[in-house]
Design a protein around this motif. Structure first.
Motif, short mmCIF file in Angstrom:
data_model
loop_
_atom_site.label_atom_id
_atom_site.label_comp_id
_atom_site.label_asym_id
_atom_site.label_seq_id
_atom_site.Cartn_x
_atom_site.Cartn_y
_atom_site.Cartn_z
N PHE A 150 8.18 6.66 5.63
CA PHE A 150 7.41 5.75 4.77
C PHE A 150 6.59 6.67 3.87
N CYS A 179 4.45 -1.01 -4.10
CA CYS A 179 3.00 -1.02 -4.05
C CYS A 179 2.50 0.22 -4.77
N ILE A 206 -0.12 1.78 -3.61
CA ILE A 206 -0.59 2.60 -2.49
C ILE A 206 0.26 2.23 -1.28
N ASN A 207 0.60 3.22 -0.49
CA ASN A 207 1.29 2.91 0.76
C ASN A 207 0.31 3.04 1.91
N CYS A 208 -0.04 1.90 2.49
CA CYS A 208 -1.02 1.88 3.58
C CYS A 208 -0.25 2.07 4.88
N TYR A 221 -0.76 1.33 7.85
CA TYR A 221 -0.78 0.25 8.84
C TYR A 221 0.00 -0.97 8.37
N CYS A 222 0.66 -0.88 7.22
CA CYS A 222 1.23 -2.07 6.59
C CYS A 222 2.31 -2.72 7.45
N GLY A 237 5.25 -6.40 -0.60
CA GLY A 237 4.79 -5.41 -1.55
C GLY A 237 3.48 -5.82 -2.20
N ASP A 238 3.34 -5.41 -3.43
CA ASP A 238 2.18 -5.84 -4.17
C ASP A 238 2.66 -6.55 -5.43
N ARG A 253 -3.60 -5.69 -3.55
CA ARG A 253 -4.50 -4.55 -3.33
C ARG A 253 -4.56 -3.67 -4.58
N HIS A 255 -7.76 -6.92 -1.20
CA HIS A 255 -7.62 -6.32 0.13
C HIS A 255 -8.42 -5.02 0.13
S1 SF4 Z 1 1.70 -4.51 0.98
FE1 SF4 Z 1 -0.54 -4.20 0.88
S2 SF4 Z 1 -1.04 -3.27 2.86
FE2 SF4 Z 1 1.16 -3.02 2.55
S3 SF4 Z 1 1.39 -1.00 1.61
FE3 SF4 Z 1 1.32 -2.53 -0.03
S4 SF4 Z 1 -0.84 -2.58 -0.62
FE4 SF4 Z 1 -0.77 -1.60 1.37
#
Ligand code: SF4
Ligand SMILES: *Cc1c(COP(=O)(O)O)cnc(C)c1O
Length: 341
Positions: free
Chosen positions: A51, A121, A123-125, A127-128, A166-167, A197, A226
């Protein structure tokens, strides 16, 4: 239609797109930005292959230089523990693939559904819970979206559509505007909610072009941001929220409860206060979904309830987010019962 072609040709790339494309994607570069040495953290290149690391520079600017335990850094850094299997952590913890009636739709709750508008996205979080979602099977063009629109049109019980991902705001405004217009043509839909986010990590995303399509239809637009930690809020984020509020949009926030990021009542109270200061209402505090690769963020349910009870003592009721978890098969998110600790 030559006029359209001409106007596209002189279209200047919006500034958020430039920031979107200039994200940091290497562990070494991220650590260098923060003046940290690789040996100071248990980073994992394997985890970054599973990831990818992806973090926008305006977000890195809010991290504390020299702090290996920075709560913003912890959300994006690929670490060794991600690669170790953990009991009970799976690739589809919410069983979303079971509620994917047509490509692009996740319909689990009666009167509202999610549209998977964009697979990517900013940003890749780490914990997603959607880090393993089969986006390839949900990728589509305008013609394929007709199928999703037909589904919404047939489902008379739905009155709210949620742009998700995703975003969703990783998609182009022209596409989003088109989709919003199509949805506005379906009489039983009243509200358009956007779960994103992106405006937090790249505040310039909320520009004139966004605001014009988001407020162009009869649908009532609602933004759910978020934000997980008060340090994510800076003057650019405050300005961004101001632009939404000025258009009359309700702006809410959801947070994920994460070990090493915000697992204390002090941090969460500070977050709610900072949200209030910029005009955002705390909405949900989610317990972590047990997604493979995220077990290092997990805290026990008992600890979560303990933190929550303390939080309630530190805030007025209207600034306390609802503590919820997602249980597959339930008709809504599940409110955590209040227990005497
Ligand atoms: S869907 Fe939201 S929580 Fe998941 S990686 Fe993208 S921005 Fe981050
Ligand atoms: C969270 C979620 C929603 C929205 O739920 P609300 O409680 O209305 O915020 C809708 N659909 C799915 C699949 C969700 O996970």
């Amino acid at each position: 239609m030559p006029a359209i072609i001409a106007s596209q040709a002189i279209d200047i790339q919006p500034s958020w797109k430039t920031e979107f494309s200039q994200c940091v994607s290497s562990i070494d570069e991220l650590l260098a930005c923060l003046q940290l040495k690789p040996g100071q953290l248990a980073t994992s290149h394997q985890a970054a292959r599973d990831f990818p690391l992806r973090v926008p520079r305006p977000f890195i600017e809010r991290m504390e230089v020299g702090n290996p335990n920075d709560p913003l850094l912890a959300q994006v850094l690929p670490v060794l523990q991600e690669t170790q299997p953990a009991v009970g952590f799976s690739s589809d913890p919410l069983e979303e693939t079971r509620h994917n009636p047509v490509p692009g739709i996740v319909h689990k709750y009666g009167n509202r559904l999610l549209l998977i508008v964009s697979p990517s996205c900013a940003i890749n979080c780490r914990y997603c819970f959607r880090r393993h979602f089969p986006y390839q099977e949900n990728r589509q063009n305008k013609e394929q979206w007709q199928q999703a629109l037909l589904y919404i049109g047939k489902s008379k019980e739905i009155n709210e559509v949620i742009f998700s991902g995703g975003d969703p705001l990783a998609a182009n405004d022209s596409f989003l505007g088109w989709l919003a217009e199509q949805i506005a043509n379906i009489p039983h839909i009243k509200r358009l909610r956007i779960h994103s986010r992106l405006p937090v990590v790249i505040p310039s995303r909320i520009d004139e072009s966004f605001l014009s399509w988001a407020t162009a239809t009869r649908l009532v637009p609602i933004m759910v941001l978020h934000i997980n930690h008060g340090n994510e809020i800076n003057p650019s984020v405050a300005d961004m929220v101001q632009k939404l509020s000025a258009k009359g949009m309700l702006v809410l926030n959801q947070t994920v409860l994460l070990k090493g990021v915000n697992d204390s009542s002090e941090v969460l109270a500070q977050l709610s206060e900072s949200l209030y200061d910029i005009g955002v209402t705390p909405y949900y505090l989610h317990l972590l979904d047990p997604v493979a690769g995220a077990s290092h963020f997990d805290i026990s349910q008992q600890r979560a309830l303990q933190i929550y009870a303390q939080l309630q003592g530190e805030l007025p009721g209207f600034l306390v987010p609802k503590l919820v978890r997602e249980i597959p098969g339930e008709k809504s998110k599940t409110l955590m019962a209040k227990k005497k600790i």
